[in-house]
Design a protein around this motif. Structure first.
Motif, PDB file in Angstrom:
ATOM      1  N   ARG A 120       0.827  -1.205   0.000  1.00  0.00           N
ATOM      2  CA  ARG A 120       0.000   0.000   0.000  1.00  0.00           C
ATOM      3  C   ARG A 120       0.860   1.253   0.000  1.00  0.00           C
ATOM      4  N   ALA A 121       1.953   1.204   0.717  1.00  0.00           N
ATOM      5  CA  ALA A 121       2.828   2.378   0.761  1.00  0.00           C
ATOM      6  C   ALA A 121       3.317   2.748  -0.629  1.00  0.00           C
ATOM      7  N   GLN A 146       2.372   6.161  -2.895  1.00  0.00           N
ATOM      8  CA  GLN A 146       3.387   6.989  -3.535  1.00  0.00           C
ATOM      9  C   GLN A 146       3.113   7.124  -5.027  1.00  0.00           C
ATOM     10  N   ASP A 172      -7.592   4.963  -0.018  1.00  0.00           N
ATOM     11  CA  ASP A 172      -6.258   5.540  -0.231  1.00  0.00           C
ATOM     12  C   ASP A 172      -6.308   7.064  -0.247  1.00  0.00           C
TER      13      ASP A 172
END
Length: 226
Positions: A9-10, A14, A45
């Motif tokens: 997810r990170a 980004q 998100d």
């Protein structure tokens, strides 16, 4: 163009920031297809990014877009880096370019909103603090001379409030938004805390000085706390 799904997810968050930096409005279905996730995931998100301060406008059903051209990650600035930023904004604030000045003023206001206040400078505009005789940038021009004199143990003649003072510069401190030179004044035979915005002229004297008990940095610090 189809992008392979990020591995976490990170990474996806980004990649979403990069995708939104084109300035266009992107609907959730488009982003979901691009990143291989559901629309519900895209909504979560976006909520996460907005909660973290990323300048994203929009909501479900209307699409999302970036409202700032450039975003930076959280930065931890050293005092020296903050001083350099302050000096740069102050100088740009006096430039003749109206667009640059407006940008510098806008940035200084944004920084002012997140920097800690102190009792001496509360309410002042960071980087553009008004002074009795002008703006900060003019007086910050004395910094190189003061720094060199402090390192070289060089005596100075400083003009403040129309009066000359023969000083031994002992310390340079940055108090929130104000530069202060702590010095032993041979003219008054006492310590002075000289704000740079109160100084109108500085002259380097040929005489050097050495530390003397009661007139050195340790005594200055003691006088400040006493």
């Amino acid at each position: 163009m189809s992008l392979s799904p990020p591995s976490s997810r990170a990474l996806r968050l980004q990649a979403l920031i990069v995708a939104l930096q084109d300035g266009a409005t992107h609907v959730a279905s488009e982003l979901a297809s691009r990143f291989g996730v559901t629309e519900r995931t895209i909504y979560r998100d976006m909520e996460r990014l907005q909660a973290e301060g990323v300048p994203i406008a929009g909501r479900p059903g209307q699409g999302f877009r970036m409202t700032a051209e450039i975003t930076l990650p959280p930065l931890a600035l050293s005092r020296s880096e903050l001083e350099a930023l302050h000096l740069g904004l102050s100088i740009i604030g006096e430039a003749g370019d109206a667009d640059l000045r407006a940008a510098a003023e806008s940035l200084s206001q944004r920084l002012d909103a997140v920097l800690p206040e102190d009792g001496q400078t509360a309410g002042a505009v960071w980087g553009f603090t008004p002074t009795p005789t002008g703006t900060q940038a003019r007086h910050l021009g004395f910094l190189p001379t003061l720094r060199a004199a402090l390192r070289g143990r060089q005596k100075l003649s400083v003009m403040r409030a129309g009066m000359p003072h023969r000083i031994r510069p002992l310390a340079l401190d940055y108090w929130g938004r104000i530069w202060v030179c702590g010095a032993w004044c041979e003219t008054c035979n006492q310590f002075h805390e000289l704000r740079l915005d109160e100084i109108t002229d500085v002259e380097v004297l040929r005489a050097l000085f050495v530390d003397e008990p009661g007139k050195d940095v340790a005594a200055l610090r003691a006088a400040r706390t006493g």
